[in-house]
Each structure stands twice: as structure tokens, then as C-alpha cells.
Write a protein that holds these residues in place. Structure first.
Motif, PDB file in Angstrom:
ATOM      1  N   GLU A  10       0.834  -1.205   0.000  1.00  0.00           N
ATOM      2  CA  GLU A  10       0.000   0.000   0.000  1.00  0.00           C
ATOM      3  C   GLU A  10       0.868   1.255   0.000  1.00  0.00           C
ATOM      4  O   GLU A  10       0.547   2.238  -0.684  1.00  0.00           O
ATOM      5  CB  GLU A  10      -0.919  -0.008   1.220  1.00  0.00           C
ATOM      6  N   LEU A  11       1.964   1.229   0.728  1.00  0.00           N
ATOM      7  CA  LEU A  11       2.851   2.384   0.763  1.00  0.00           C
ATOM      8  C   LEU A  11       3.508   2.618  -0.593  1.00  0.00           C
ATOM      9  O   LEU A  11       3.656   3.775  -1.030  1.00  0.00           O
ATOM     10  CB  LEU A  11       3.933   2.172   1.834  1.00  0.00           C
ATOM     11  N   SER A  12       3.865   1.554  -1.289  1.00  0.00           N
ATOM     12  CA  SER A  12       4.465   1.702  -2.622  1.00  0.00           C
ATOM     13  C   SER A  12       3.477   2.287  -3.616  1.00  0.00           C
ATOM     14  O   SER A  12       3.826   3.167  -4.414  1.00  0.00           O
ATOM     15  CB  SER A  12       4.975   0.342  -3.120  1.00  0.00           C
ATOM     16  N   ARG A  13       2.232   1.810  -3.577  1.00  0.00           N
ATOM     17  CA  ARG A  13       1.222   2.340  -4.494  1.00  0.00           C
ATOM     18  C   ARG A  13       0.944   3.812  -4.215  1.00  0.00           C
ATOM     19  O   ARG A  13       0.840   4.629  -5.140  1.00  0.00           O
ATOM     20  CB  ARG A  13      -0.072   1.532  -4.386  1.00  0.00           C
ATOM     21  N   THR A  14       0.842   4.167  -2.956  1.00  0.00           N
ATOM     22  CA  THR A  14       0.576   5.561  -2.603  1.00  0.00           C
ATOM     23  C   THR A  14       1.752   6.457  -2.987  1.00  0.00           C
ATOM     24  O   THR A  14       1.568   7.576  -3.458  1.00  0.00           O
ATOM     25  CB  THR A  14       0.286   5.687  -1.102  1.00  0.00           C
ATOM     26  N   PHE A  15       2.960   5.960  -2.779  1.00  0.00           N
ATOM     27  CA  PHE A  15       4.142   6.738  -3.156  1.00  0.00           C
ATOM     28  C   PHE A  15       4.187   6.977  -4.663  1.00  0.00           C
ATOM     29  O   PHE A  15       4.488   8.088  -5.115  1.00  0.00           O
ATOM     30  CB  PHE A  15       5.408   6.015  -2.699  1.00  0.00           C
ATOM     31  N   GLY A  16       3.914   5.951  -5.462  1.00  0.00           N
ATOM     32  CA  GLY A  16       3.913   6.131  -6.916  1.00  0.00           C
ATOM     33  C   GLY A  16       2.883   7.129  -7.384  1.00  0.00           C
ATOM     34  O   GLY A  16       3.172   7.996  -8.226  1.00  0.00           O
ATOM     35  N   ALA A  17       1.665   7.037  -6.853  1.00  0.00           N
ATOM     36  CA  ALA A  17       0.620   7.975  -7.252  1.00  0.00           C
ATOM     37  C   ALA A  17       0.952   9.403  -6.821  1.00  0.00           C
ATOM     38  O   ALA A  17       0.753  10.365  -7.583  1.00  0.00           O
ATOM     39  CB  ALA A  17      -0.721   7.539  -6.649  1.00  0.00           C
ATOM     40  N   THR A  18       1.485   9.556  -5.610  1.00  0.00           N
ATOM     41  CA  THR A  18       1.843  10.889  -5.127  1.00  0.00           C
ATOM     42  C   THR A  18       2.969  11.491  -5.944  1.00  0.00           C
ATOM     43  O   THR A  18       2.956  12.686  -6.271  1.00  0.00           O
ATOM     44  CB  THR A  18       2.258  10.816  -3.644  1.00  0.00           C
ATOM     45  N   LEU A  19       3.968  10.685  -6.301  1.00  0.00           N
ATOM     46  CA  LEU A  19       5.086  11.178  -7.091  1.00  0.00           C
ATOM     47  C   LEU A  19       4.637  11.637  -8.474  1.00  0.00           C
ATOM     48  O   LEU A  19       5.119  12.661  -8.986  1.00  0.00           O
ATOM     49  CB  LEU A  19       6.158  10.090  -7.213  1.00  0.00           C
ATOM     50  N   VAL A  20       3.710  10.911  -9.087  1.00  0.00           N
ATOM     51  CA  VAL A  20       3.205  11.314 -10.406  1.00  0.00           C
ATOM     52  C   VAL A  20       2.501  12.668 -10.323  1.00  0.00           C
ATOM     53  O   VAL A  20       2.705  13.549 -11.170  1.00  0.00           O
ATOM     54  CB  VAL A  20       2.267  10.229 -10.963  1.00  0.00           C
ATOM     55  N   VAL A  21       1.696  12.862  -9.294  1.00  0.00           N
ATOM     56  CA  VAL A  21       0.975  14.138  -9.141  1.00  0.00           C
ATOM     57  C   VAL A  21       1.952  15.283  -8.910  1.00  0.00           C
ATOM     58  O   VAL A  21       1.856  16.355  -9.540  1.00  0.00           O
ATOM     59  CB  VAL A  21      -0.042  14.031  -7.986  1.00  0.00           C
ATOM     60  N   ILE A  22       2.911  15.083  -8.011  1.00  0.00           N
ATOM     61  CA  ILE A  22       3.862  16.147  -7.704  1.00  0.00           C
ATOM     62  C   ILE A  22       4.745  16.455  -8.918  1.00  0.00           C
ATOM     63  O   ILE A  22       5.029  17.624  -9.226  1.00  0.00           O
ATOM     64  CB  ILE A  22       4.714  15.758  -6.485  1.00  0.00           C
TER      65      ILE A  22
END
Length: 364
Positions: A10-22
Motif C-alpha cells: 500500500e505504501l508503494s502504491r501511494t508513493f507512486g501515485a503521489t510522485l506522479v501528481v507532484i
């Protein structure tokens, strides 16, 4: 095992999505700014994409650290809001137990942040500076569009040329207006060419005339020439020793410990240490009350991130001015933040127990 695997996925998925947005937001802002610099004549239009890549690599460590921080706060906050933390706590899993799987998930990103800050950051700044310098050091004539009047960078000269052919570097029907405050001269020639020497680049004019006016006395002088040389651009070569600290390699900064170099080292090491401290702070700041619908913990976490990174920049300025030393700055700022992260974790684990014991004693 189930606990570690679930949290890491879950942390990896959230990190990937957050990085794409930023990345999308920051790259859009930097693209607009880079295009504005190209329109203002600071960089060449053909170098926009290349300069955007160098600038993005320079800001990538901050974006990675922020993405990790937000991913930790959002992931653990979701566990609190869905009452999963109550289940884990009943199973004997405290909040400090989350540190190990978080570190196992985030350590590759921390290694990338360290490599970017220590090696890629000065390389990108050096190449960006070279791009700007090469564009600014071009001769004024090389930036002239055939058939269009063009003003020099300092506004003291106006050029007008016509190309003989598209491939030829020579020009015909050359017009140069020069104004230095005391004299104004108008030079016209049938043809011209550029010659490069050690002292600069010269515009060699042939078969023309020069009309000079003294602005103080009003006297005019008309002269004709077969060959006339005009300095188009002074040659300025930047030596390697004159590189700014942000474009200097980390090893060279350590070998030459001046105040500015130490300030740059404090900023680079501060980004790496700050990214590590944010992991602990994110775990402690993620705790929330599942009965509250709002997500104030994320807002406070972002506010803490801004304050922390502003303190890193402030410590860099203090070291450059001689108010603090490199070691004292790193120990005072990042050591205190590490202590705050550990204290926050301890308070989240034992604060409820202490409050319950105090209430029990008061009731007794």
C-alpha cells in the motif's frame, strides 16, 4: 509477515501515485518558467527541453522526499481512519513497529535521493550554467535575424544585415548604429563577415562608410573605408575554478572548505538527512482520530515539511555568513528533528497509557 507485506504494497502504491501528481505539477511550473526565460532571451529556444531536464533532476530529491512523506502520512492515516490500527494494537503491534517495514520500503528511494543530491545536482547545475553562458556569450551579430533590425544585449548597438545565402556565414548590406553616450556612429557596408581571434569576435566590413556625430559638440565626421573591423563580442572564458558552489562537485567542496562551500555541503547533506528524518516524523504525524471526518494530520504534516526545509535553507545562509559551523548546524537541526521524531513515536505509543493511568489515579 502479512503485516509487512500489506503495508509495503500500500505504501508503494501511494508513493507512486503521489510522485506522479507532484511531478506533473512541478514540471508544468518549471516548463512555463523555462519558456518565459527563452522568450526573454536568457536561454536559447532550442535548449528549453534540455534545460528543463537539468532543472528537473535538481529538484527531484525534494520531490522524492515530499512524495515519501505524504505517502507515509496518507497510508497510515487511512489505517487509523478505517480502525485497522485498533486491530493491530489489539494484536500487540505498536506504532513504532511500523518503522521497520517503512524503512524497508523507502531505503531505495533514500539511496536515489543521496545520489541525486551528491552527484547529479552539481552536474545538472554545471550544465545549466554552461547552456546559459554559451547563449549569453554569443556575438550580437549571430543573434541577428536577416532583414530585421536587432538591438544588442546592452542596447548600445543596432544591427541590420542581409544574408548572401542561407548557408553562407557572410552578410551583405550591413548596417550598424552605435551609441556610447558621447558619440553616435552609423556604419554601412556592402558586405561583412565574422572573424574569431583570441581577444574576441570581430565583424569585418568591406566597402562602406562611417558617419560619426559628437553629441557634446555636434561635429560630424564622414569617412569611407575599404576594410573596417568592429568588435562584435569580447571573449570571456569561465575557468573551472570560478564555478559557483552549487555547480561544484561534492569532493571539491570538501577539499576546499570555504564558508560558501560549507554552506552548500550543509544544504546537500541536509536534504539527505531531512529525507530520513521525515520518515520518522511522517509515522508519528499520521496518527488521527477515526471519529473525525477531517484530515488535519496531512495539513499539519505539510506545514511541518515546509518549516523543516525552510530551516535547511536558513542554516545554509547562516553557515555562509559565518554564524554557524557545518557540524554544529547539522547536529542542531537534524539531530533535534531526529529527537522530535523519536519523541513523537514514544508519545503515540505510551501517551494513551499514561493518560489512562493519570485518570485512574485521579478517580481513586
Amino acid at each position: 509477515m502479512l503485516f509487512d507485506t500489506t503495508l509495503r504494497k500500500e505504501l508503494s502504491r501511494t508513493f507512486g501515485a503521489t510522485l506522479v501528481v507532484i511531478l506533473t505539477i512541478v514540471l508544468t511550473i518549471m516548463l512555463i518558467r523555462t519558456i518565459g526565460q527563452a522568450a526573454g532571451g536568457v536561454i536559447g529556444p532550442q535548449d528549453v527541453v534540455l534545460l528543463l531536464g537539468y532543472t528537473s533532476l535538481g529538484h527531484l530529491p525534494t520531490m522524492l522526499a515530499l512524495s515519501l512523506f505524504v505517502a507515509i502520512v496518507v497510508t497510515l492515516g487511512r489505517i487509523y481512519r478505517d480502525s485497522e490500527m485498533a486491530i493491530w494494537s489489539a494484536s500487540g503491534v505498536s506504532l513504532s513497529r511500523f518503522v521497520k517495514p517503512v524503512l524497508r520500503t523507502c531505503w531505495p528511494v533514500l539511496v536515489v535521493v543521496g545520489a541525486l543530491v551528491l552527484f547529479v545536482w552539481p552536474w545538472g547545475n554545471r550544465n545549466s550554467t554552461d547552456l546559459r553562458d554559451r547563449y549569453q556569450q554569443r556575438s550580437d551579430l549571430s543573434r541577428v535575424t536577416p532583414g530585421v533590425f536587432q538591438t544588442s544585449r546592452d542596447g548600445s548597438r543596432v544591427f541590420f544585415v542581409e544574408r548572401e545565402t542561407e548557408q553562407s556565414p557572410n552578410a551583405r548590406n550591413v548596417f550598424v548604429l552605435t551609441h556610447d553616450g558621447e558619440k553616435e556612429s552609423v556604419i554601412s557596408a556592402r558586405s561583412g563577415r565574422l572573424e574569431t581571434h583570441d581577444d574576441g569576435r570581430w565583424l569585418v566590413l568591406e566597402s562602406g562608410q562611417r558617419n560619426e556625430t559628437d553629441l557634446t559638440t555636434g561635429n560630424r565626421t564622414l569617412s569611407r573605408f575599404e576594410t573596417y573591423r568592429v568588435l562584435a563580442d569580447e571573449r570571456s572564458v569561465q575557468r573551472a575554478g570560478e564555478q559557483p558552489p552549487r555547480a561544484t562537485r561534492t569532493v571539491d567542496l570538501m577539499n576546499n572548505p570555504t564558508l560558501k562551500n560549507q554552506a552548500e555541503l550543509a544544504w546537500r547533506f541536509g536534504l539527505l538527512l531531512g529525507a530520513g528524518n521525515l520518515l520518522l516524523l511522517g509515522i508519528g504525524l499520521a496518527a488521527t482520530n477515526p471519529r473525525r471526518a477531517s484530515n488535519w494530520n496531512l495539513l499539519f504534516a505539510l506545514l511541518g515539511f515546509i518549516v523543516y526545509y525552510n530551516l535547511i535553507n536558513l542554516s545554509q545562509a547562516w553557515i555562509a555568513s559565518g554564524r554557524l559551523s557545518l557540524g554544529a548546524s547539522l547536529l542542531a537541526l537534524h539531530g533535534s528533528m531526529f529527537g522530535v521524531g523519536l519523541a513523537l513515536l514514544w508519545w503515540r505509543d505510551h501517551g494513551t497509557t499514561l493518560r489512562w493511568r493519570s485518570a485512574r489515579r485521579a478517580a481513586a
